[in-house]
Design a protein around this motif. Structure first.
Motif, PDB file in Angstrom:
ATOM      1  N   PRO A  45       0.839  -1.205   0.000  1.00  0.00           N
ATOM      2  CA  PRO A  45       0.000   0.000   0.000  1.00  0.00           C
ATOM      3  C   PRO A  45       0.873   1.254   0.000  1.00  0.00           C
ATOM      4  N   LEU A  46       0.478   2.252  -0.795  1.00  0.00           N
ATOM      5  CA  LEU A  46       1.240   3.489  -0.903  1.00  0.00           C
ATOM      6  C   LEU A  46       0.475   4.710  -0.391  1.00  0.00           C
ATOM      7  N   SER A  47      -0.853   4.662  -0.420  1.00  0.00           N
ATOM      8  CA  SER A  47      -1.657   5.828  -0.052  1.00  0.00           C
ATOM      9  C   SER A  47      -1.366   6.264   1.381  1.00  0.00           C
ATOM     10  N   GLY A  48      -1.161   7.564   1.542  1.00  0.00           N
ATOM     11  CA  GLY A  48      -0.959   8.126   2.863  1.00  0.00           C
ATOM     12  C   GLY A  48       0.394   7.847   3.480  1.00  0.00           C
ATOM     13  N   ARG A  49       1.325   7.298   2.705  1.00  0.00           N
ATOM     14  CA  ARG A  49       2.645   6.970   3.241  1.00  0.00           C
ATOM     15  C   ARG A  49       3.709   7.872   2.618  1.00  0.00           C
ATOM     16  N   THR A  50       4.716   8.188   3.404  1.00  0.00           N
ATOM     17  CA  THR A  50       5.846   8.960   2.906  1.00  0.00           C
ATOM     18  C   THR A  50       6.931   8.007   2.411  1.00  0.00           C
ATOM     19  N   THR A  51       7.928   8.564   1.726  1.00  0.00           N
ATOM     20  CA  THR A  51       9.058   7.747   1.299  1.00  0.00           C
ATOM     21  C   THR A  51       9.763   7.143   2.506  1.00  0.00           C
ATOM     22  N   GLU A  52       9.827   7.908   3.591  1.00  0.00           N
ATOM     23  CA  GLU A  52      10.446   7.405   4.818  1.00  0.00           C
ATOM     24  C   GLU A  52       9.663   6.223   5.374  1.00  0.00           C
ATOM     25  N   VAL A  78      -1.516   1.691 -14.553  1.00  0.00           N
ATOM     26  CA  VAL A  78      -2.872   1.981 -15.011  1.00  0.00           C
ATOM     27  C   VAL A  78      -3.596   2.677 -13.859  1.00  0.00           C
ATOM     28  N   GLY A  79      -3.984   3.923 -14.094  1.00  0.00           N
ATOM     29  CA  GLY A  79      -4.700   4.655 -13.056  1.00  0.00           C
ATOM     30  C   GLY A  79      -3.871   4.776 -11.790  1.00  0.00           C
ATOM     31  N   GLY A  80      -4.454   4.348 -10.683  1.00  0.00           N
ATOM     32  CA  GLY A  80      -3.771   4.439  -9.405  1.00  0.00           C
ATOM     33  C   GLY A  80      -3.009   3.190  -9.012  1.00  0.00           C
ATOM     34  N   ARG A  81      -2.787   2.294  -9.962  1.00  0.00           N
ATOM     35  CA  ARG A  81      -2.100   1.045  -9.655  1.00  0.00           C
ATOM     36  C   ARG A  81      -0.842   0.893 -10.495  1.00  0.00           C
ATOM     37  N   VAL A  82       0.186   0.357  -9.867  1.00  0.00           N
ATOM     38  CA  VAL A  82       1.456   0.086 -10.542  1.00  0.00           C
ATOM     39  C   VAL A  82       1.822  -1.371 -10.282  1.00  0.00           C
ATOM     40  N   TRP A  83       2.290  -2.051 -11.338  1.00  0.00           N
ATOM     41  CA  TRP A  83       2.670  -3.460 -11.227  1.00  0.00           C
ATOM     42  C   TRP A  83       4.137  -3.647 -11.582  1.00  0.00           C
ATOM     43  N   TYR A  84       4.832  -4.408 -10.767  1.00  0.00           N
ATOM     44  CA  TYR A  84       6.106  -4.992 -11.171  1.00  0.00           C
ATOM     45  C   TYR A  84       5.721  -6.293 -11.852  1.00  0.00           C
ATOM     46  N   GLN A 106      14.075  -2.575  -7.464  1.00  0.00           N
ATOM     47  CA  GLN A 106      12.774  -2.535  -6.819  1.00  0.00           C
ATOM     48  C   GLN A 106      12.585  -1.263  -5.997  1.00  0.00           C
ATOM     49  N   TRP A 107      13.623  -0.826  -5.313  1.00  0.00           N
ATOM     50  CA  TRP A 107      13.490   0.396  -4.528  1.00  0.00           C
ATOM     51  C   TRP A 107      13.236   1.596  -5.438  1.00  0.00           C
ATOM     52  N   ARG A 108      13.916   1.654  -6.580  1.00  0.00           N
ATOM     53  CA  ARG A 108      13.679   2.746  -7.541  1.00  0.00           C
ATOM     54  C   ARG A 108      12.252   2.673  -8.083  1.00  0.00           C
ATOM     55  N   MET A 109      11.785   1.481  -8.451  1.00  0.00           N
ATOM     56  CA  MET A 109      10.441   1.345  -9.004  1.00  0.00           C
ATOM     57  C   MET A 109       9.379   1.679  -7.966  1.00  0.00           C
ATOM     58  N   LEU A 110       9.576   1.216  -6.746  1.00  0.00           N
ATOM     59  CA  LEU A 110       8.644   1.515  -5.662  1.00  0.00           C
ATOM     60  C   LEU A 110       8.606   3.022  -5.398  1.00  0.00           C
ATOM     61  N   SER A 111       9.757   3.658  -5.394  1.00  0.00           N
ATOM     62  CA  SER A 111       9.843   5.107  -5.172  1.00  0.00           C
ATOM     63  C   SER A 111       9.172   5.880  -6.302  1.00  0.00           C
ATOM     64  N   ASP A 112       9.366   5.416  -7.546  1.00  0.00           N
ATOM     65  CA  ASP A 112       8.742   6.084  -8.692  1.00  0.00           C
ATOM     66  C   ASP A 112       7.223   5.933  -8.647  1.00  0.00           C
ATOM     67  N   ILE A 163       4.475   9.222  -8.372  1.00  0.00           N
ATOM     68  CA  ILE A 163       3.393   9.575  -9.302  1.00  0.00           C
ATOM     69  C   ILE A 163       2.023   9.499  -8.634  1.00  0.00           C
ATOM     70  N   GLY A 164       1.985   9.204  -7.340  1.00  0.00           N
ATOM     71  CA  GLY A 164       0.721   9.194  -6.610  1.00  0.00           C
ATOM     72  C   GLY A 164      -0.064   7.908  -6.698  1.00  0.00           C
ATOM     73  N   ALA A 165       0.600   6.800  -6.988  1.00  0.00           N
ATOM     74  CA  ALA A 165      -0.094   5.511  -7.062  1.00  0.00           C
ATOM     75  C   ALA A 165      -0.619   5.105  -5.686  1.00  0.00           C
ATOM     76  N   ASP A 166      -1.717   4.362  -5.692  1.00  0.00           N
ATOM     77  CA  ASP A 166      -2.326   3.884  -4.450  1.00  0.00           C
ATOM     78  C   ASP A 166      -1.674   2.597  -3.951  1.00  0.00           C
ATOM     79  N   VAL A 167      -1.190   1.794  -4.896  1.00  0.00           N
ATOM     80  CA  VAL A 167      -0.643   0.494  -4.526  1.00  0.00           C
ATOM     81  C   VAL A 167       0.445   0.087  -5.515  1.00  0.00           C
ATOM     82  N   TYR A 168       1.448  -0.606  -5.006  1.00  0.00           N
ATOM     83  CA  TYR A 168       2.500  -1.196  -5.834  1.00  0.00           C
ATOM     84  C   TYR A 168       2.325  -2.704  -5.748  1.00  0.00           C
TER      85      TYR A 168
END
Length: 380
Positions: free
Chosen positions: A182-189, A281-287, A306-312, A316-321
């Motif tokens: 989950p990415l929503s509401g989380r910081t990079t830290e 696609v939209g708010g979702r990103v897939w590895y 993976q860390w670069r892809m997760l950070s990217d 972009i404001g994705a909800d989930v990786y």
């Protein structure tokens, strides 16, 4: 509820709209996926309140495979349709779909409803591994009430869950168990602290060793494919896809929306040691697919990727990786467990989707064809 063919433009516009994005469409339901799947006919369908309305409430990419020697088709909606599964009156939109497919010559249909069924937090799974254990033996961190309700509604309407109770990894064409961060509401830290110590150590090691992560292009797909072959032999799996498949996928998805599919590369001393594909696609990103070399693994190129892809994805404001499929085993002695262990280190969740559901479309002839088709698939 009216159902009928829609143009790729109208279909794409719905996926990009707030209403479409809220339904969480996957990349396998994008119009471009029809151009990726060789050997299938495709239809783009949409639901609306009336035939003249341009306002859609759902869409479906249907792939049709002809049964040899007949004019009948097996209909497949990979990870679809994109519809409101929370609607208690599922028949209002599902019945028109089945009627349309029957009229199009389909003898049976398979689909992949989007709701989740169960979730296991990474922190909980690390403590319950053991000989012969599988995910189904472990108490879930969460059971999704919507997924439970949808499963009950489908069973009551004659649908069969292809993979059964999920105790094995067979039966579904798409992975039933996936790993999501989950990415929503989380910081990079927050994301960094969610990684376990081994992951953080490996990412730091990659930086220290000078591993460079960049976004590549179609020109590097042959190198990605070469590394994928090495990965398949090393890890004991076989995807069975050609280089032309990935070139077609890259071209089709990016023609539909620039940047939809990206190829990330990890270089060390000028050599590509790992390459991973990412789809948005939209708010979702897939590895989607990862590949790496056998040598210089100590510089940890895949962790850096993976860390670069997760950070990217976060940027972009994705909800989930979504890291896609994981095995159902939690037995450390099984070879497949290594993939699950690697993904658990990111601190996300194993999610059991509803999997794929199938049913013949009524009538003795279709029932007979369906049984023959099942036997045909079992022989392949």
């Amino acid at each position: 509820m009216f159902l009928g063919p829609v143009t790729p433009e109208a279909y794409h516009a719905f996926l990009a709209s707030p209403a479409g994005r809220a339904l969480g469409p996957g990349f396998l339901q994008c119009p471009s996926w029809a151009d990726v799947k060789d050997g299938w006919r495709a239809q783009l369908l949409g639901w609306g309140t009336d035939p003249g309305s341009k306002a859609l409430s759902g869409v479906a990419l249907v792939l049709l495979r002809q049964f040899p020697g007949t004019r009948k088709y097996f209909a497949y909606l990979p990870e679809g349709p994109v519809a409101d599964w929370a609607d208690p009156d599922v028949d209002a939109w599902l019945t028109p779909l089945l009627d349309h497919l029957r009229g199009a010559g389909a003898f049976a249909v398979r689909m992949g409803p989007s709701p989740a069924y169960r979730r296991w937090d990474a922190s909980a799974l690390k403590q319950v591994t053991g000989p012969g254990r599988r995910l189904g033996d472990v108490l879930a961190s969460e059971v999704d009430p919507l997924g439970t309700a949808v499963a009950e509604r489908l069973r009551a309407r004659g649908w069969r869950r292809c993979g059964g109770d999920g105790s094995t990894d067979d039966g579904d064409a798409q992975p039933r168990h996936v790993f999501r961060i989950p990415l929503s509401g989380r910081t990079t830290e927050d994301l960094w602290s969610g990684l376990n110590q081994e992951w953080r150590r490996n990412i730091r090691r990659a930086r220290k060793e000078g591993v460079e992560v960049v976004v590549g292009s179609a020109a590097e797909l042959p190198e990605f494919y070469r590394l994928l072959g090495i990965t398949e032999r090393r890890d004991g799996f076989r995807l069975g896809r050609s280089l032309a498949y990935y070139e077609r996928q890259y071209a089709a998805l990016n023609a539909e929306e620039p940047g939809r599919m990206k190829l990330y590369l990890a270089r060390h001393r000028g050599e590509i040691l790992a390459a991973h594909t990412m789809i948005t696609v939209g708010g979702r990103v897939w590895y989607q697919t990862g590949a790496s070399a056998d040598h210089r693994r100590e510089v940890r190129p895949s962790n850096a990727l993976q860390w670069r892809m997760l950070s990217d994805a976060h940027a972009i404001g994705a909800d989930v990786y979504d890291m896609r499929g994981v095995p159902s085993t939690v037995d450390p002695a099984e070879r497949a467990y290594g993939l699950l262990r690697w993904k658990l280190g990111t601190g996300g969740q194993v999610v059991e989707t509803l999997g794929e559901w199938e049913r013949p479309l009524g009538g003795t002839a279709n029932q007979t064809l369906y049984r023959a088709f099942q036997a045909y698939l079992n022989r392949r």
